[in-house]
Design a protein around this motif. Structure first.
Motif, mmCIF file in Angstrom:
data_model
loop_
_atom_site.group_PDB
_atom_site.id
_atom_site.type_symbol
_atom_site.label_atom_id
_atom_site.label_comp_id
_atom_site.label_asym_id
_atom_site.label_seq_id
_atom_site.Cartn_x
_atom_site.Cartn_y
_atom_site.Cartn_z
ATOM 1 N N VAL A 132 0.837 -1.198 0.000
ATOM 2 C CA VAL A 132 0.000 0.000 0.000
ATOM 3 C C VAL A 132 0.876 1.253 0.000
ATOM 4 N N PRO A 133 0.956 1.984 -1.112
ATOM 5 C CA PRO A 133 1.755 3.208 -1.150
ATOM 6 C C PRO A 133 1.102 4.317 -0.340
ATOM 7 N N LEU A 134 1.878 5.344 -0.032
ATOM 8 C CA LEU A 134 1.415 6.447 0.803
ATOM 9 C C LEU A 134 1.483 7.763 0.039
ATOM 10 N N GLY A 135 0.476 8.609 0.238
ATOM 11 C CA GLY A 135 0.537 9.972 -0.255
ATOM 12 C C GLY A 135 1.462 10.784 0.633
ATOM 13 N N PRO A 136 1.786 12.025 0.263
ATOM 14 C CA PRO A 136 2.724 12.837 1.056
ATOM 15 C C PRO A 136 2.301 13.033 2.512
ATOM 16 N N ASP A 137 1.029 13.315 2.758
ATOM 17 C CA ASP A 137 0.582 13.502 4.141
ATOM 18 C C ASP A 137 0.717 12.215 4.947
ATOM 19 N N GLN A 138 0.332 11.098 4.332
ATOM 20 C CA GLN A 138 0.440 9.809 5.014
ATOM 21 C C GLN A 138 1.907 9.444 5.240
ATOM 22 N N ALA A 139 2.755 9.741 4.260
ATOM 23 C CA ALA A 139 4.181 9.428 4.394
ATOM 24 C C ALA A 139 4.811 10.233 5.523
ATOM 25 N N ALA A 140 4.426 11.516 5.638
ATOM 26 C CA ALA A 140 4.954 12.342 6.719
ATOM 27 C C ALA A 140 4.550 11.777 8.083
ATOM 28 N N ARG A 141 3.309 11.333 8.188
ATOM 29 C CA ARG A 141 2.860 10.752 9.462
ATOM 30 C C ARG A 141 3.561 9.430 9.726
ATOM 31 N N ARG A 142 3.771 8.633 8.672
ATOM 32 C CA ARG A 142 4.449 7.343 8.830
ATOM 33 C C ARG A 142 5.871 7.552 9.339
ATOM 34 N N LEU A 143 6.499 8.645 8.902
ATOM 35 C CA LEU A 143 7.857 8.951 9.319
ATOM 36 C C LEU A 143 7.900 9.694 10.646
ATOM 37 N N GLY A 144 6.763 10.298 11.032
ATOM 38 C CA GLY A 144 6.692 11.020 12.301
ATOM 39 C C GLY A 144 7.196 12.433 12.234
ATOM 40 N N VAL A 145 7.179 13.018 11.015
ATOM 41 C CA VAL A 145 7.683 14.387 10.859
ATOM 42 C C VAL A 145 6.591 15.282 10.288
ATOM 43 N N ARG A 146 6.870 16.593 10.269
ATOM 44 C CA ARG A 146 5.925 17.530 9.680
ATOM 45 C C ARG A 146 5.896 17.344 8.166
ATOM 46 N N ARG A 147 4.776 17.725 7.560
ATOM 47 C CA ARG A 147 4.669 17.601 6.111
ATOM 48 C C ARG A 147 5.751 18.435 5.417
ATOM 49 N N THR A 148 6.058 19.623 5.939
ATOM 50 C CA THR A 148 7.083 20.468 5.324
ATOM 51 C C THR A 148 8.453 19.785 5.357
ATOM 52 N N ASP A 149 8.721 19.044 6.419
ATOM 53 C CA ASP A 149 9.990 18.325 6.498
ATOM 54 C C ASP A 149 10.030 17.172 5.501
ATOM 55 N N PHE A 150 8.894 16.496 5.338
ATOM 56 C CA PHE A 150 8.873 15.423 4.347
ATOM 57 C C PHE A 150 9.081 15.987 2.940
ATOM 58 N N ASP A 151 8.465 17.135 2.669
ATOM 59 C CA ASP A 151 8.673 17.769 1.361
ATOM 60 C C ASP A 151 10.155 18.073 1.142
ATOM 61 N N GLN A 152 10.845 18.485 2.205
ATOM 62 C CA GLN A 152 12.282 18.774 2.094
ATOM 63 C C GLN A 152 13.062 17.493 1.822
ATOM 64 N N ILE A 153 12.640 16.402 2.431
ATOM 65 C CA ILE A 153 13.279 15.101 2.201
ATOM 66 C C ILE A 153 13.150 14.710 0.724
ATOM 67 N N VAL A 154 11.989 14.980 0.167
ATOM 68 C CA VAL A 154 11.780 14.705 -1.262
ATOM 69 C C VAL A 154 12.701 15.577 -2.106
ATOM 70 N N ARG A 155 12.806 16.871 -1.755
ATOM 71 C CA ARG A 155 13.677 17.775 -2.515
ATOM 72 C C ARG A 155 15.141 17.351 -2.432
ATOM 73 N N LEU A 156 15.526 16.767 -1.294
ATOM 74 C CA LEU A 156 16.893 16.285 -1.134
ATOM 75 C C LEU A 156 17.168 15.041 -1.983
ATOM 76 N N GLY A 157 16.105 14.439 -2.506
ATOM 77 C CA GLY A 157 16.270 13.250 -3.329
ATOM 78 C C GLY A 157 16.437 11.970 -2.544
ATOM 79 N N TRP A 158 16.116 11.998 -1.252
ATOM 80 C CA TRP A 158 16.261 10.804 -0.425
ATOM 81 C C TRP A 158 15.174 9.774 -0.705
ATOM 82 N N ILE A 159 14.087 10.212 -1.278
ATOM 83 C CA ILE A 159 13.007 9.303 -1.619
ATOM 84 C C ILE A 159 12.309 9.842 -2.862
ATOM 85 N N THR A 160 11.892 8.959 -3.729
ATOM 86 C CA THR A 160 11.224 9.363 -4.967
ATOM 87 C C THR A 160 9.892 8.635 -5.089
ATOM 88 N N PRO A 161 8.932 9.226 -5.784
ATOM 89 C CA PRO A 161 7.619 8.578 -5.932
ATOM 90 C C PRO A 161 7.729 7.266 -6.702
#
Length: 224
Positions: A132-161
């Motif tokens: 079951v894949p996760l949308g950005p909001d769900q992924a941020a909650r799964r990781l336990g961080v704020r949505r803005t931090d998850f967006d930064q993680i995506v920009r860093l290239g640490w995870i891709t869709p």
């Protein structure tokens, strides 16, 4: 009289709901298609007992009930794990873990007995992460961080869709394409990025500057 039947024609011949025929074939009550892909011979259809086929169906269960049932099966506490979304049902059907009985492909109806079997599995959390894949909001909650931090993680290239889904936000004026991320990849981020102080990141108050911004700057300076 026709010699072969698809699921709808077989159900009509026996005068049972098509969902009942689908479950009968998925559960082995009726033999697998013997007249080509998705088609049964007249002999097979006529040999199926209408009452037995009809009685085997309990339900079907809607996607909302299934999502609630799987969420409850995860137990408490569910730290960093969002509730099972409705879309999970479609993904589990696509993975062959649940049987499609009707309704929308993305939010299908399934058999409650098969849901109960999956809910009892001790590896249910891993099963959901795998399929079951996760949308950005769900992924941020799964990781336990704020949505803005998850967006930064995506920009860093640490995870891709791993895919996308189109969602019709009628109150926002149209269809929006939302990226989907592997739940396994999200869960493994603290392991593959041990240099990050994940505890500090997870307790950041709203409005506080994220340490990931400084990390992003150093990455850009190194040309990575």
């Amino acid at each position: 009289m026709r010699e072969t039947y698809d699921a709808y024609e077989a159900a009509g011949r026996l005068r049972v709901p098509v969902a009942a025929w689908r479950w009968a074939t998925a559960s082995g009550l009726v033999p697998a298609a013997d007249a080509g892909p998705g088609r049964w011979s007249r002999i097979t259809v006529e040999a199926a007992g209408p009452e037995a086929v009809r009685a085997a169906l309990r339900g079907p269960a809607g996607a909302s009930w299934v999502a609630d049932r799987l969420t409850a099966a995860l137990g408490e506490p569910r730290r960093f794990r969002p509730p099972v979304p409705l879309s999970a049902v479609g993904h589990l059907v696509g993975s062959g873990l649940l049987t499609y009985l009707g309704g929308e492909t993305a939010y299908p109806d399934v058999h409650p007995d098969r849901v109960a079997v999956r809910a009892r599995r001790r590896d249910l959390p891993a099963l959901l992460d795998r399929h079951v894949p996760l949308g950005p909001d769900q992924a941020a909650r799964r990781l336990g961080v704020r949505r803005t931090d998850f967006d930064q993680i995506v920009r860093l290239g640490w995870i891709t869709p791993t895919g996308t889904v189109d969602i019709d936000y009628k109150h926002h004026g149209g269809v929006t394409t939302v990226p989907l991320y592997s739940a396994e990849d999200v869960a493994l981020l603290p392991t593959v990025r041990p240099a990050v102080d994940w505890h500090a990141l997870r307790i950041l108050a709203p409005g506080r500057r994220s340490p990931l911004h400084a990390l992003a700057g150093s990455v850009q300076e190194r040309g990575v």
